[in-house]
Design a protein around this motif. Structure first.
Motif, PDB file in Angstrom:
ATOM      1  N   VAL A 213      25.713  -4.353 -13.262  1.00  0.00           N
ATOM      2  CA  VAL A 213      24.317  -4.651 -13.559  1.00  0.00           C
ATOM      3  C   VAL A 213      23.974  -3.924 -14.845  1.00  0.00           C
ATOM      4  N   ALA A 214      23.497  -4.663 -15.821  1.00  0.00           N
ATOM      5  CA  ALA A 214      23.029  -4.066 -17.075  1.00  0.00           C
ATOM      6  C   ALA A 214      21.512  -3.943 -16.993  1.00  0.00           C
ATOM      7  N   ALA A 215      21.017  -2.746 -17.216  1.00  0.00           N
ATOM      8  CA  ALA A 215      19.574  -2.518 -17.258  1.00  0.00           C
ATOM      9  C   ALA A 215      19.160  -2.510 -18.722  1.00  0.00           C
ATOM     10  N   ALA A 216      18.127  -3.280 -19.051  1.00  0.00           N
ATOM     11  CA  ALA A 216      17.689  -3.389 -20.441  1.00  0.00           C
ATOM     12  C   ALA A 216      16.166  -3.363 -20.509  1.00  0.00           C
ATOM     13  N   ASP A 217      15.672  -2.926 -21.638  1.00  0.00           N
ATOM     14  CA  ASP A 217      14.238  -2.949 -21.887  1.00  0.00           C
ATOM     15  C   ASP A 217      13.939  -4.055 -22.880  1.00  0.00           C
ATOM     16  N   VAL A 218      13.026  -4.942 -22.492  1.00  0.00           N
ATOM     17  CA  VAL A 218      12.621  -6.053 -23.353  1.00  0.00           C
ATOM     18  C   VAL A 218      11.096  -6.106 -23.403  1.00  0.00           C
ATOM     19  N   PRO A 219      10.544  -6.665 -24.462  1.00  0.00           N
ATOM     20  CA  PRO A 219       9.091  -6.845 -24.485  1.00  0.00           C
ATOM     21  C   PRO A 219       8.663  -7.758 -23.332  1.00  0.00           C
ATOM     22  N   ASP A 220       7.512  -7.497 -22.753  1.00  0.00           N
ATOM     23  CA  ASP A 220       7.027  -8.334 -21.650  1.00  0.00           C
ATOM     24  C   ASP A 220       7.024  -9.809 -22.022  1.00  0.00           C
ATOM     25  N   THR A 221       6.727 -10.111 -23.268  1.00  0.00           N
ATOM     26  CA  THR A 221       6.657 -11.505 -23.703  1.00  0.00           C
ATOM     27  C   THR A 221       8.029 -12.169 -23.800  1.00  0.00           C
ATOM     28  N   ALA A 222       9.103 -11.380 -23.800  1.00  0.00           N
ATOM     29  CA  ALA A 222      10.456 -11.938 -23.907  1.00  0.00           C
ATOM     30  C   ALA A 222      11.000 -12.398 -22.564  1.00  0.00           C
ATOM     31  N   ALA A 223      10.398 -11.954 -21.473  1.00  0.00           N
ATOM     32  CA  ALA A 223      10.862 -12.317 -20.128  1.00  0.00           C
ATOM     33  C   ALA A 223       9.937 -13.375 -19.545  1.00  0.00           C
ATOM     34  N   THR A 224      10.485 -14.551 -19.317  1.00  0.00           N
ATOM     35  CA  THR A 224       9.682 -15.612 -18.717  1.00  0.00           C
ATOM     36  C   THR A 224       9.986 -15.695 -17.225  1.00  0.00           C
ATOM     37  N   PRO A 225       8.944 -15.827 -16.398  1.00  0.00           N
ATOM     38  CA  PRO A 225       9.134 -15.818 -14.948  1.00  0.00           C
ATOM     39  C   PRO A 225       9.993 -16.993 -14.476  1.00  0.00           C
ATOM     40  N   GLY A 226      10.817 -16.714 -13.474  1.00  0.00           N
ATOM     41  CA  GLY A 226      11.601 -17.742 -12.820  1.00  0.00           C
ATOM     42  C   GLY A 226      10.989 -18.055 -11.469  1.00  0.00           C
ATOM     43  N   GLU A 227      11.637 -18.917 -10.712  1.00  0.00           N
ATOM     44  CA  GLU A 227      11.066 -19.327  -9.425  1.00  0.00           C
ATOM     45  C   GLU A 227      11.527 -18.473  -8.259  1.00  0.00           C
ATOM     46  N   GLU A 228      12.687 -17.816  -8.373  1.00  0.00           N
ATOM     47  CA  GLU A 228      13.174 -16.974  -7.287  1.00  0.00           C
ATOM     48  C   GLU A 228      12.497 -15.615  -7.319  1.00  0.00           C
ATOM     49  N   LEU A 229      12.617 -14.895  -6.203  1.00  0.00           N
ATOM     50  CA  LEU A 229      12.051 -13.559  -6.087  1.00  0.00           C
ATOM     51  C   LEU A 229      12.571 -12.651  -7.195  1.00  0.00           C
ATOM     52  N   ALA A 230      11.670 -12.052  -7.937  1.00  0.00           N
ATOM     53  CA  ALA A 230      11.984 -11.100  -9.002  1.00  0.00           C
ATOM     54  C   ALA A 230      12.765 -11.709 -10.161  1.00  0.00           C
TER      55      ALA A 230
ATOM     56  N   VAL B 256      14.528  -4.944 -17.238  1.00  0.00           N
ATOM     57  CA  VAL B 256      15.162  -6.067 -16.566  1.00  0.00           C
ATOM     58  C   VAL B 256      16.579  -5.668 -16.158  1.00  0.00           C
ATOM     59  N   TYR B 257      17.063  -6.310 -15.116  1.00  0.00           N
ATOM     60  CA  TYR B 257      18.392  -6.032 -14.578  1.00  0.00           C
ATOM     61  C   TYR B 257      19.184  -7.333 -14.580  1.00  0.00           C
TER      62      TYR B 257
ATOM     63  N   TYR C  34      14.476  -0.366  -7.800  1.00  0.00           N
ATOM     64  CA  TYR C  34      15.725  -0.380  -7.043  1.00  0.00           C
ATOM     65  C   TYR C  34      15.948  -1.750  -6.402  1.00  0.00           C
ATOM     66  N   ALA C  35      14.904  -2.350  -5.872  1.00  0.00           N
ATOM     67  CA  ALA C  35      15.028  -3.676  -5.265  1.00  0.00           C
ATOM     68  C   ALA C  35      15.476  -4.708  -6.305  1.00  0.00           C
ATOM     69  N   ALA C  36      14.931  -4.641  -7.509  1.00  0.00           N
ATOM     70  CA  ALA C  36      15.344  -5.555  -8.577  1.00  0.00           C
ATOM     71  C   ALA C  36      16.809  -5.338  -8.938  1.00  0.00           C
ATOM     72  N   LEU C  37      17.240  -4.083  -8.978  1.00  0.00           N
ATOM     73  CA  LEU C  37      18.636  -3.766  -9.271  1.00  0.00           C
ATOM     74  C   LEU C  37      19.561  -4.324  -8.181  1.00  0.00           C
ATOM     75  N   VAL C  38      19.184  -4.179  -6.926  1.00  0.00           N
ATOM     76  CA  VAL C  38      19.994  -4.690  -5.816  1.00  0.00           C
ATOM     77  C   VAL C  38      20.119  -6.211  -5.904  1.00  0.00           C
ATOM     78  N   LEU C  39      19.040  -6.882  -6.233  1.00  0.00           N
ATOM     79  CA  LEU C  39      19.093  -8.344  -6.387  1.00  0.00           C
ATOM     80  C   LEU C  39      20.023  -8.731  -7.538  1.00  0.00           C
ATOM     81  N   ALA C  40      19.997  -7.968  -8.622  1.00  0.00           N
ATOM     82  CA  ALA C  40      20.899  -8.250  -9.744  1.00  0.00           C
ATOM     83  C   ALA C  40      22.353  -8.002  -9.348  1.00  0.00           C
TER      84      ALA C  40
END
Length: 148
Positions: free
Chosen positions: A69-86, A3-4, A45-51
């Motif tokens: 921009v801080a890049a971090a690794d999280v378990p898939d279950t820790a990231a809940t989807p939002g409504e905006e792109l990425a 995640v970014y 890269y696109a996710a980083l640019v958005l961040a």
């Protein structure tokens, strides 16, 4: 999941890590927007640019004029989807979750662009998006804090 998170240099001053906030990641919606020709590296890269765009919005609150921009690794279950792109929402992160920082150079022309972008100048907002962010290892957090 990588995640970014858009941040500011002031956000790096916490001894605990980064507080919960919206972030960007390679999501199904981002993959669809990029099309079938986009590989994983292009999607990241696109996710980083958005961040980085998220970070620019944070600078309006008087933070030092450098996108972070801080890049971090999280378990898939820790990231809940939002409504905006990425967009994903992540919980508080410790510094051990963060793998790198991506930060504007401190060069005068970049600071000038950021100042004008924060003031809302459309041309500067576009131009600052063309500026590459420098890569810093997470162990360089103290160095970045010294550059505020």
């Amino acid at each position: 999941m990588r995640v970014y998170l858009g941040a500011t240099l002031d956000d790096l001053d916490s001894s605990d890590g980064l507080i919960a906030r919206p972030a960007r990641a390679v999501t199904t919606s981002l993959r669809q927007a990029l099309g079938t020709d986009a590989d994983e590296e292009m999607a990241e890269y696109a996710a980083l640019v958005l961040a980085a765009e998220d970070s620019l919005r944070l600078l309006a609150d008087g933070a030092p004029l450098r996108r972070v921009v801080a890049a971090a690794d999280v378990p898939d279950t820790a990231a809940t989807p939002g409504e905006e792109l990425a967009r994903v929402h992540v919980p508080d992160l410790t510094w051990t979750d963060v793998v790198s920082f991506h930060v504007d150079s401190g060069e005068a022309h970049v600071r000038d662009l950021l100042e004008r972008a924060v003031a809302g100048e459309a041309q500067a907002i576009s131009a600052v998006g063309e500026e590459d962010l420098l890569w810093y290892d997470v162990t360089e957090r103290e160095t970045l804090l010294g550059e505020r």
